[in-house]
Design a protein around this motif. Structure first.
Motif, mmCIF file in Angstrom:
data_model
loop_
_atom_site.group_PDB
_atom_site.id
_atom_site.type_symbol
_atom_site.label_atom_id
_atom_site.label_comp_id
_atom_site.label_asym_id
_atom_site.label_seq_id
_atom_site.Cartn_x
_atom_site.Cartn_y
_atom_site.Cartn_z
ATOM 1 N N LEU A 9 0.849 -1.190 0.000
ATOM 2 C CA LEU A 9 0.000 0.000 0.000
ATOM 3 C C LEU A 9 0.886 1.242 0.000
ATOM 4 O O LEU A 9 1.965 1.251 0.600
ATOM 5 C CB LEU A 9 -0.898 0.011 1.233
ATOM 6 C CG LEU A 9 -1.987 -1.050 1.280
ATOM 7 C CD1 LEU A 9 -2.643 -1.081 2.651
ATOM 8 C CD2 LEU A 9 -3.021 -0.814 0.197
ATOM 9 N N LYS A 10 0.434 2.281 -0.659
ATOM 10 C CA LYS A 10 1.168 3.547 -0.631
ATOM 11 C C LYS A 10 1.227 4.055 0.802
ATOM 12 O O LYS A 10 0.354 3.766 1.621
ATOM 13 C CB LYS A 10 0.478 4.585 -1.515
ATOM 14 C CG LYS A 10 0.577 4.271 -2.989
ATOM 15 C CD LYS A 10 -0.100 5.348 -3.814
ATOM 16 C CE LYS A 10 0.069 5.059 -5.301
ATOM 17 N NZ LYS A 10 -0.589 6.095 -6.122
ATOM 18 N N ARG A 11 2.261 4.809 1.115
ATOM 19 C CA ARG A 11 2.438 5.331 2.481
ATOM 20 C C ARG A 11 1.264 6.193 2.919
ATOM 21 O O ARG A 11 0.977 6.312 4.102
ATOM 22 C CB ARG A 11 3.734 6.161 2.570
ATOM 23 C CG ARG A 11 4.964 5.304 2.677
ATOM 24 C CD ARG A 11 4.904 4.653 3.993
ATOM 25 N NE ARG A 11 6.149 4.050 4.394
ATOM 26 C CZ ARG A 11 6.207 3.113 5.309
ATOM 27 N NH1 ARG A 11 5.122 2.680 5.877
ATOM 28 N NH2 ARG A 11 7.341 2.606 5.671
ATOM 29 N N THR A 12 0.583 6.814 1.960
ATOM 30 C CA THR A 12 -0.547 7.692 2.288
ATOM 31 C C THR A 12 -1.824 6.919 2.572
ATOM 32 O O THR A 12 -2.827 7.507 2.976
ATOM 33 C CB THR A 12 -0.802 8.672 1.131
ATOM 34 O OG1 THR A 12 -1.016 7.920 -0.076
ATOM 35 C CG2 THR A 12 0.378 9.613 0.941
ATOM 36 N N VAL A 13 -1.811 5.586 2.384
ATOM 37 C CA VAL A 13 -2.992 4.752 2.606
ATOM 38 C C VAL A 13 -2.848 4.035 3.953
ATOM 39 O O VAL A 13 -1.815 3.451 4.244
ATOM 40 C CB VAL A 13 -3.142 3.708 1.469
ATOM 41 C CG1 VAL A 13 -4.299 2.767 1.754
ATOM 42 C CG2 VAL A 13 -3.321 4.399 0.128
ATOM 43 N N LEU A 14 -3.893 4.101 4.751
ATOM 44 C CA LEU A 14 -3.886 3.426 6.038
ATOM 45 C C LEU A 14 -3.773 1.920 5.830
ATOM 46 O O LEU A 14 -4.532 1.325 5.073
ATOM 47 C CB LEU A 14 -5.168 3.740 6.813
ATOM 48 C CG LEU A 14 -5.352 2.981 8.133
ATOM 49 C CD1 LEU A 14 -4.272 3.388 9.134
ATOM 50 C CD2 LEU A 14 -6.738 3.208 8.692
ATOM 51 N N ASP A 15 -2.807 1.299 6.490
ATOM 52 C CA ASP A 15 -2.599 -0.140 6.412
ATOM 53 C C ASP A 15 -3.087 -0.746 7.719
ATOM 54 O O ASP A 15 -2.320 -0.948 8.658
ATOM 55 C CB ASP A 15 -1.113 -0.438 6.181
ATOM 56 C CG ASP A 15 -0.827 -1.911 6.001
ATOM 57 O OD1 ASP A 15 -1.731 -2.734 6.224
ATOM 58 O OD2 ASP A 15 0.313 -2.233 5.645
ATOM 59 N N ALA A 16 -4.387 -1.044 7.779
ATOM 60 C CA ALA A 16 -4.993 -1.544 9.014
ATOM 61 C C ALA A 16 -4.391 -2.886 9.427
ATOM 62 O O ALA A 16 -4.144 -3.122 10.613
ATOM 63 C CB ALA A 16 -6.496 -1.663 8.843
ATOM 64 N N GLN A 17 -4.142 -3.762 8.468
ATOM 65 C CA GLN A 17 -3.565 -5.067 8.806
ATOM 66 C C GLN A 17 -2.152 -4.911 9.341
ATOM 67 O O GLN A 17 -1.778 -5.534 10.342
ATOM 68 C CB GLN A 17 -3.569 -5.988 7.591
ATOM 69 C CG GLN A 17 -3.092 -7.389 7.910
ATOM 70 C CD GLN A 17 -3.198 -8.326 6.712
ATOM 71 O OE1 GLN A 17 -3.705 -7.959 5.654
ATOM 72 N NE2 GLN A 17 -2.720 -9.538 6.883
ATOM 73 N N GLY A 18 -1.362 -4.081 8.708
ATOM 74 C CA GLY A 18 -0.004 -3.833 9.198
ATOM 75 C C GLY A 18 -0.010 -3.222 10.588
ATOM 76 O O GLY A 18 0.792 -3.582 11.446
ATOM 77 N N GLN A 19 -0.925 -2.300 10.821
ATOM 78 C CA GLN A 19 -1.040 -1.661 12.130
ATOM 79 C C GLN A 19 -1.439 -2.679 13.198
ATOM 80 O O GLN A 19 -0.922 -2.658 14.317
ATOM 81 C CB GLN A 19 -2.052 -0.525 12.071
ATOM 82 C CG GLN A 19 -2.091 0.326 13.305
ATOM 83 C CD GLN A 19 -2.990 1.538 13.113
ATOM 84 O OE1 GLN A 19 -3.713 1.659 12.128
ATOM 85 N NE2 GLN A 19 -2.957 2.425 14.083
ATOM 86 N N THR A 20 -2.344 -3.585 12.857
ATOM 87 C CA THR A 20 -2.762 -4.631 13.791
ATOM 88 C C THR A 20 -1.588 -5.527 14.160
ATOM 89 O O THR A 20 -1.397 -5.876 15.331
ATOM 90 C CB THR A 20 -3.906 -5.466 13.188
ATOM 91 O OG1 THR A 20 -5.020 -4.599 12.951
ATOM 92 C CG2 THR A 20 -4.323 -6.590 14.112
ATOM 93 N N VAL A 21 -0.788 -5.907 13.168
ATOM 94 C CA VAL A 21 0.394 -6.739 13.438
ATOM 95 C C VAL A 21 1.388 -5.986 14.310
ATOM 96 O O VAL A 21 1.933 -6.534 15.273
ATOM 97 C CB VAL A 21 1.043 -7.207 12.126
ATOM 98 C CG1 VAL A 21 2.382 -7.893 12.386
ATOM 99 C CG2 VAL A 21 0.111 -8.141 11.365
ATOM 100 N N ALA A 22 1.625 -4.711 14.006
ATOM 101 C CA ALA A 22 2.552 -3.906 14.803
ATOM 102 C C ALA A 22 2.083 -3.809 16.253
ATOM 103 O O ALA A 22 2.886 -3.945 17.188
ATOM 104 C CB ALA A 22 2.706 -2.514 14.190
#
Length: 81
Positions: A9-22
């Motif tokens: 995903l572009k940096r300007t797009v919220l990455d909900a799955q990545g955020q959940t993993v983090a």
């Protein structure tokens, strides 16, 4: 020859799955991870005998036109002999 294509995903797009993993990594007390971005990985096996420039152009075209949604995703790739 193989092409390794990475789509994220572009940096300007919220990455909900990545955020959940983090968040999960922090709760599990893993240290040193500042951010997580999820994505897709494609391995293309290309026919032998193609010129390097032609392969590069074709892989870029495939990634741009088929493997990504250009509105929200970007890609990188590397070629391997």
């Amino acid at each position: 020859m193989k092409a390794h294509v990475y789509v994220t995903l572009k940096r300007t797009v919220l990455d909900a799955q990545g955020q959940t993993v983090a968040d999960a990594l922090r709760r599990m007390e893993y240290r040193g991870v500042a951010d997580v971005r999820q994505g897709k990985y494609f391995l293309l096996t290309l026919e032998d005998g193609l010129e390097q420039n032609a392969v590069q152009a074709e892989v870029e075209r495939i990634a741009r036109e088929v493997l990504t949604n250009p509105v929200i995703e970007e890609f990188t790739f590397r070629l391997e002999s």
